[in-house]
Scaffold this motif. Sequence first.
Motif, PDB file in Angstrom:
ATOM      1  N   VAL A 260      38.791  28.091  55.719  1.00 19.82           N
ATOM      2  CA  VAL A 260      37.978  29.255  56.091  1.00 19.82           C
ATOM      3  C   VAL A 260      36.512  28.945  55.811  1.00 19.82           C
ATOM      4  N   ALA A 261      35.631  29.767  56.315  1.00 20.79           N
ATOM      5  CA  ALA A 261      34.196  29.531  56.152  1.00 20.79           C
ATOM      6  C   ALA A 261      33.809  29.613  54.681  1.00 20.79           C
ATOM      7  N   PRO A 262      32.813  28.837  54.240  1.00 19.06           N
ATOM      8  CA  PRO A 262      32.347  28.920  52.856  1.00 19.06           C
ATOM      9  C   PRO A 262      31.998  30.354  52.475  1.00 19.06           C
ATOM     10  N   PHE A 263      32.288  30.714  51.247  1.00 17.06           N
ATOM     11  CA  PHE A 263      32.032  32.039  50.683  1.00 17.06           C
ATOM     12  C   PHE A 263      32.923  33.129  51.287  1.00 17.06           C
ATOM     13  N   ALA A 264      33.928  32.719  52.080  1.00 22.05           N
ATOM     14  CA  ALA A 264      34.850  33.692  52.667  1.00 22.05           C
ATOM     15  C   ALA A 264      36.211  33.542  52.014  1.00 22.05           C
ATOM     16  N   ALA A 265      36.807  34.676  51.673  1.00 20.68           N
ATOM     17  CA  ALA A 265      38.140  34.653  51.080  1.00 20.68           C
ATOM     18  C   ALA A 265      39.185  34.412  52.163  1.00 20.68           C
ATOM     19  N   PRO A 266      40.291  33.759  51.823  1.00 18.24           N
ATOM     20  CA  PRO A 266      41.370  33.576  52.802  1.00 18.24           C
ATOM     21  C   PRO A 266      41.899  34.927  53.277  1.00 18.24           C
ATOM     22  N   PRO A 267      42.507  34.979  54.446  1.00 19.88           N
ATOM     23  CA  PRO A 267      43.071  36.240  54.955  1.00 19.88           C
ATOM     24  C   PRO A 267      44.059  36.828  53.948  1.00 19.88           C
ATOM     25  N   GLY A 268      43.967  38.151  53.774  1.00 19.47           N
ATOM     26  CA  GLY A 268      44.862  38.825  52.847  1.00 19.47           C
ATOM     27  C   GLY A 268      44.315  38.954  51.446  1.00 19.47           C
ATOM     28  N   PHE A 269      43.136  38.381  51.188  1.00 23.74           N
ATOM     29  CA  PHE A 269      42.513  38.449  49.862  1.00 23.74           C
ATOM     30  C   PHE A 269      41.223  39.259  49.943  1.00 23.74           C
ATOM     31  N   THR A 270      41.016  40.097  48.940  1.00 22.00           N
ATOM     32  CA  THR A 270      39.807  40.910  48.857  1.00 22.00           C
ATOM     33  C   THR A 270      39.077  40.601  47.557  1.00 22.00           C
ATOM     34  N   CYS A 271      37.820  40.232  47.650  1.00 16.16           N
ATOM     35  CA  CYS A 271      37.045  39.852  46.467  1.00 16.16           C
ATOM     36  C   CYS A 271      36.441  41.075  45.795  1.00 16.16           C
ATOM     37  N   GLU A 272      36.494  41.108  44.478  1.00 14.76           N
ATOM     38  CA  GLU A 272      35.877  42.190  43.720  1.00 14.76           C
ATOM     39  C   GLU A 272      34.354  42.041  43.788  1.00 14.76           C
ATOM     40  N   PRO A 273      33.629  43.135  43.683  1.00 12.41           N
ATOM     41  CA  PRO A 273      32.160  43.041  43.665  1.00 12.41           C
ATOM     42  C   PRO A 273      31.685  42.254  42.440  1.00 12.41           C
ATOM     43  N   GLY A 274      30.586  41.535  42.599  1.00 11.05           N
ATOM     44  CA  GLY A 274      30.004  40.814  41.475  1.00 11.05           C
ATOM     45  C   GLY A 274      30.705  39.501  41.168  1.00 11.05           C
ATOM     46  N   TYR A 275      30.364  38.956  39.993  1.00 11.10           N
ATOM     47  CA  TYR A 275      30.864  37.627  39.617  1.00 11.10           C
ATOM     48  C   TYR A 275      31.359  37.631  38.172  1.00 11.10           C
ATOM     49  N   TYR A 276      32.189  36.630  37.892  1.00  9.38           N
ATOM     50  CA  TYR A 276      32.776  36.464  36.573  1.00  9.38           C
ATOM     51  C   TYR A 276      32.422  35.089  36.016  1.00  9.38           C
ATOM     52  N   ARG A 277      32.493  34.988  34.710  1.00 12.62           N
ATOM     53  CA  ARG A 277      32.503  33.667  34.096  1.00 12.62           C
ATOM     54  C   ARG A 277      33.848  33.495  33.406  1.00 12.62           C
ATOM     55  N   ILE A 278      34.302  32.235  33.376  1.00  7.83           N
ATOM     56  CA  ILE A 278      35.579  31.889  32.752  1.00  7.83           C
ATOM     57  C   ILE A 278      35.268  30.877  31.663  1.00  7.83           C
ATOM     58  N   GLY A 279      35.666  31.159  30.453  1.00  9.93           N
ATOM     59  CA  GLY A 279      35.335  30.221  29.392  1.00  9.93           C
ATOM     60  C   GLY A 279      36.134  30.443  28.132  1.00  9.93           C
ATOM     61  N   THR A 280      35.721  29.761  27.099  1.00  9.20           N
ATOM     62  CA  THR A 280      36.402  29.855  25.816  1.00  9.20           C
ATOM     63  C   THR A 280      36.148  31.235  25.204  1.00  9.20           C
ATOM     64  N   PRO A 281      37.099  31.747  24.423  1.00  8.28           N
ATOM     65  CA  PRO A 281      36.947  33.098  23.861  1.00  8.28           C
ATOM     66  C   PRO A 281      35.678  33.288  23.033  1.00  8.28           C
ATOM     67  N   ASP A 282      35.121  32.194  22.468  1.00  8.99           N
ATOM     68  CA  ASP A 282      33.899  32.324  21.668  1.00  8.99           C
ATOM     69  C   ASP A 282      32.632  32.337  22.533  1.00  8.99           C
ATOM     70  N   ARG A 283      32.816  32.237  23.865  1.00 11.03           N
ATOM     71  CA  ARG A 283      31.723  32.275  24.851  1.00 11.03           C
ATOM     72  C   ARG A 283      30.778  31.067  24.769  1.00 11.03           C
ATOM     73  N   LEU A 284      31.169  30.024  24.077  1.00  9.50           N
ATOM     74  CA  LEU A 284      30.279  28.861  23.949  1.00  9.50           C
ATOM     75  C   LEU A 284      30.358  27.933  25.164  1.00  9.50           C
ATOM     76  N   LEU A 285      31.554  27.806  25.759  1.00 11.17           N
ATOM     77  CA  LEU A 285      31.734  26.900  26.889  1.00 11.17           C
ATOM     78  C   LEU A 285      32.381  27.649  28.042  1.00 11.17           C
ATOM     79  N   ASN A 286      31.983  27.288  29.262  1.00  8.11           N
ATOM     80  CA  ASN A 286      32.453  27.978  30.453  1.00  8.11           C
ATOM     81  C   ASN A 286      32.853  26.991  31.541  1.00  8.11           C
TER      82      ASN A 286
END
Length: 416
Positions: A260-286
């Motif tokens: 699919v086109a860049p920045f586009a979700a595959p069919p059947g998927f809906t993206c939540e507004p905004g963005y997330y970070r994924i990292g260690t629980p202590d927030r030091l590394l992501n």
Amino acid sequence: MKRSLSGPGRWTRGVLLPALIAVIMAAGTVAAAGPASAAADPKAGDACTTADLGKRYPFVKSATTTPTITHFKTFFVTAGTTGTQTITLETATTITVEVGTTTQILASFNIATLGRVESFVNRTVKKITSSTDKETTTITWNFLAPGYYGLFKGTRKVTGEYGSLNCTRVDKGGGVYATEWAERPGGTYTTYSVMEEGAIRCEDVVPANSLMRLAQIQLGCDGAPAKAREQQRATPSEPAGEQAGEQAGEQAGEQAGRVVAPFAAPPGFTCEPGYYRIGTPDRLLNWWNEDGTDEIRLRGWSSSSRSQWSLCQGPVSNGLPEYVLITRYSGKCLTLHSAETLSEGGRLMEGGCLTVDDRQRFYLYRDVPGSNLVGIQVKSSGYMAGQTRIADAESVRQYSMGMADGTGTYLLEKIA
């Protein structure tokens, strides 16, 4: 091995009497109420902690044990040919160790599954990549009396179902939530016990449902047909040609423009507004989109779009919604490396978002409401996200049972 029978139930060297007497367990099915595995193993409904969110454990649901002749040969001994003979057997049935859809027993989850099978049936079983057609096919036997013999090797084939346990949020009702071990999809397994060998004649009295009784039937006793000249080879659960066809189909699908086109979700998927970070629980590394490698690595937090992800929810499968994670920097999807789909330590990377590809679909196991801690599971393999150590520039990988030290638990935090 040179062996013979000198008296009821006693093996000695030198003589094979007409009757072979042994006690061999009949085929049987054990339900989930069978022997428990290790005391430390969790059970569905047991409480778990946030450190368990990124872990996964196997458990055995059922087991069936079936005596099986794997190698056989008819052999006629005349009065002038008694004594020690070495006979090469022919393959009758092939048993291959398999967990799920793989015969390569390399990952810790597969090894642990077979270890729990061994405990469940209270019998030694193969816990490595193995097949009975690799076993030695010759027997050296001392024949005292002339006659028509069936020489055999065999084992007890063990088959059944296994499940998987993951720690996740459970709604207890009345606004109360807890983290508990919950049953998740598993599959079927096949393994086998120790190999046994022997020689049998029609006049020998042996237990029903034993390997020796099976050998008598193979020999043609009781009017049953004699052993077929052409040995039927065991058919793999998935023929190589079929498997290759599926792989070729996948490649052809990708080449046919399923990206699919860049920045586009595959069919059947809906993206939540905004963005997330994924990292260690202590927030030091992501999780960071590493330039020049396509790999996802741990890095210190910054406001760079390399460490920002769109969270896109899709259809429910196996009781949980599927998610796609799209990196803000390139618009590509979090993807399990195509050459490492069942590899312990397979790398997670960025790749063009595909219309259909379970290497880009993930399940999230969440902590209780108010917490942003999660475990992340690859749909295609069932493995959990983790890394070999918590350190800057460490690659994010998959592990079949997750991280034993709890470092597979991540913070999924809304940032914008």
